[in-house]
Write an enzyme that holds these catalytic residues in place. Structure first.
Site, PDB file in Angstrom:
ATOM      1  N   ARG A 327       3.084   1.643  -8.372  1.00 28.47           N
ATOM      2  CA  ARG A 327       2.289   2.539  -7.512  1.00 28.47           C
ATOM      3  C   ARG A 327       3.007   2.767  -6.179  1.00 28.47           C
ATOM      4  O   ARG A 327       3.099   3.900  -5.699  1.00 28.47           O
ATOM      5  CB  ARG A 327       0.910   1.929  -7.297  1.00 28.47           C
ATOM      6  CG  ARG A 327      -0.002   2.673  -6.323  1.00 28.47           C
ATOM      7  CD  ARG A 327      -1.367   1.991  -6.311  1.00 28.47           C
ATOM      8  NE  ARG A 327      -2.153   2.283  -5.121  1.00 28.47           N
ATOM      9  CZ  ARG A 327      -3.009   3.300  -5.017  1.00 28.47           C
ATOM     10  NH1 ARG A 327      -3.163   4.131  -6.026  1.00 28.47           N
ATOM     11  NH2 ARG A 327      -3.708   3.483  -3.912  1.00 28.47           N
ATOM     12  N   HIS A 350      -6.420   6.875  -0.635  1.00 29.23           N
ATOM     13  CA  HIS A 350      -6.527   6.114   0.615  1.00 29.23           C
ATOM     14  C   HIS A 350      -7.575   6.745   1.527  1.00 29.23           C
ATOM     15  O   HIS A 350      -7.592   7.966   1.713  1.00 29.23           O
ATOM     16  CB  HIS A 350      -5.189   6.086   1.346  1.00 29.23           C
ATOM     17  CG  HIS A 350      -4.153   5.240   0.671  1.00 29.23           C
ATOM     18  ND1 HIS A 350      -2.800   5.362   0.905  1.00 29.23           N
ATOM     19  CD2 HIS A 350      -4.279   4.242  -0.246  1.00 29.23           C
ATOM     20  CE1 HIS A 350      -2.138   4.492   0.185  1.00 29.23           C
ATOM     21  NE2 HIS A 350      -3.007   3.801  -0.516  1.00 29.23           N
TER      22      HIS A 350
END
Length: 377
Positions: A327, A350
């Site tokens: 990732r 995020h």
């Protein structure tokens, strides 16, 4: 003849491990490899698994079912000191809780469940609170104050060399417990929280990623690792995917209820779609996109970790790579390819742009254009 196994606690590659030592037995070797996902150590000439409570319970259950005799040696090989910062001492070292306190702990857990906190957060908070309340088992819960929390930090957490993250978990759990169950506000702003270590994400080169993703001949294993990298997925997000989450017409992957209970989408390349089509025709998954040996159940996270480990061995990569490195590498490679940081933030899910900005510190594209003054000497 009934096989006999000696189980020994040892530190291997800086990790607590359980070594299963026995005379050569092909059937037993196959059993521990397939059922316990054991790995072979050339150093110790034995199979080993992670030294965890779950791992030991699984091993004991398997040996009992298979009628295998075993004996466990006492721990004579202490862990390196820095590893003790990861987990608190066992709760058995502390006094038992009263029935009244246990009831309040159960109320707190029910409150977390009703607020739909994740299972991981519920376990983390209840375990941290359980340890804290056991430390003050001789004191009424209503009498616990800010000073007690400070004393716990210094006399239990710091004294036992426990991690900064555990200290933060305790503060968060205690604050929430007293606000919701005791209806008493703890002034946690006066509690000294530890500074978070500023670490950089681990990133692999594109060449290393290619070696890892092409290492497996098994199409299922290759598809899982490739999808994690190609969409920047967390491990749990991959294992919760269902076939209907693949939108091949719009080249999108739909990630449902990820971290923070948020849905998001990630772009799917034509290359990964073709790989997934080959996988789908070969395996015909039902409920989950990647299922375990039992239909309708997700692929096991430990098995997925072993898939990565085997790929690293085949690719002759010796770095301690974890699934999350894929990732991190995806985000960094996107940034180096010129993708706007705001899009990367959305793809990764995020909440804050500050979390995504950390990848600017590991991107080498601009750094490579800097000429060291040493070259002019």
């Amino acid at each position: 003849m009934i096989p006999e196994v000696t189980v020994e606690h040892l530190t291997h590659k800086n990790k607590a491990s359980l070594f299963l030592k026995f005379s050569y037995n092909a059937a037993l070797s196959t059993l521990v490899k397939n059922k316990l996902q054991a790995l072979w150590s050339n150093t110790h000439k034995a199979w080993y698994i992670a030294d965890t409570r779950e791992g030991e319970e699984e091993m004991r259950a398997l040996f009992k079912v298979e009628a295998i005799r075993f004996s466990v040696k006492l721990k004579t090989d202490p862990l390196p000191k820095h590893l003790y910062t990861k987990l608190p001492p066992p709760a058995s070292c502390l006094p038992m809780l009263s029935e009244e306190t246990l009831a309040k702990l159960a109320l707190f857990k029910n409150w977390l469940v009703s607020k739909r906190y994740s299972n991981h957060t519920i376990k983390t908070y209840t375990d941290a609170l359980n340890t804290f309340l056991k430390f003050y088992s001789g004191k009424a819960v209503t009498e616990i104050t800010n000073e007690d929390l400070i004393h716990f930090n210094t006399s239990y957490i710091i004294a036992n060399g426990l991690s900064a993250s555990f200290q933060n978990q305790v503060v968060n759990a205690v604050k929430l417990f007293f606000n919701t169950i005791e209806l008493k506000k703890m002034a946690v702003e006066n509690i000294h929280r530890p500074k978070r270590a500023k670490t950089l994400p681990n990133v692999l080169s594109k060449e290393e990623i290619k070696l890892i993703l092409n290492a497996h001949g098994n199409i299922k294993h290759r598809a899982m690792l490739s999808l994690i990298y190609s969409c920047g997925l967390r491990c749990g997000e991959l294992l919760r995917l269902k076939p209907e989450h693949i939108d091949s017409r719009r080249n999108l992957l739909i990630i449902k209820q990820a971290k923070g209970r948020k849905d998001r989408i990630a772009p799917l390349s034509n290359k990964i779609i073709e790989l997934l089509r080959i996988y789908y025709k070969a395996y015909k998954p039902g409920f989950y996109l990647f299922e375990g040996q039992t239909g309708g159940t997700p692929y096991d996270v430990r098995s997925l970790q072993h898939v990565l480990k085997n790929a690293l061995v085949k690719a002759t990569i010796t770095k301690p790579v974890s699934l999350h490195w894929l990732r991190h590498s995806y985000a960094t490679h996107l940034l180096e390819n010129g993708t706007d940081l705001r899009y990367i933030q959305e793809i990764l899910g995020h909440s804050s742009s500050k979390t995504t900005e950390i990848y600017t510190h590991v991107s080498t594209k601009r750094l490579q254009n800097i000429i060291s003054p040493f070259d002019y000497l």
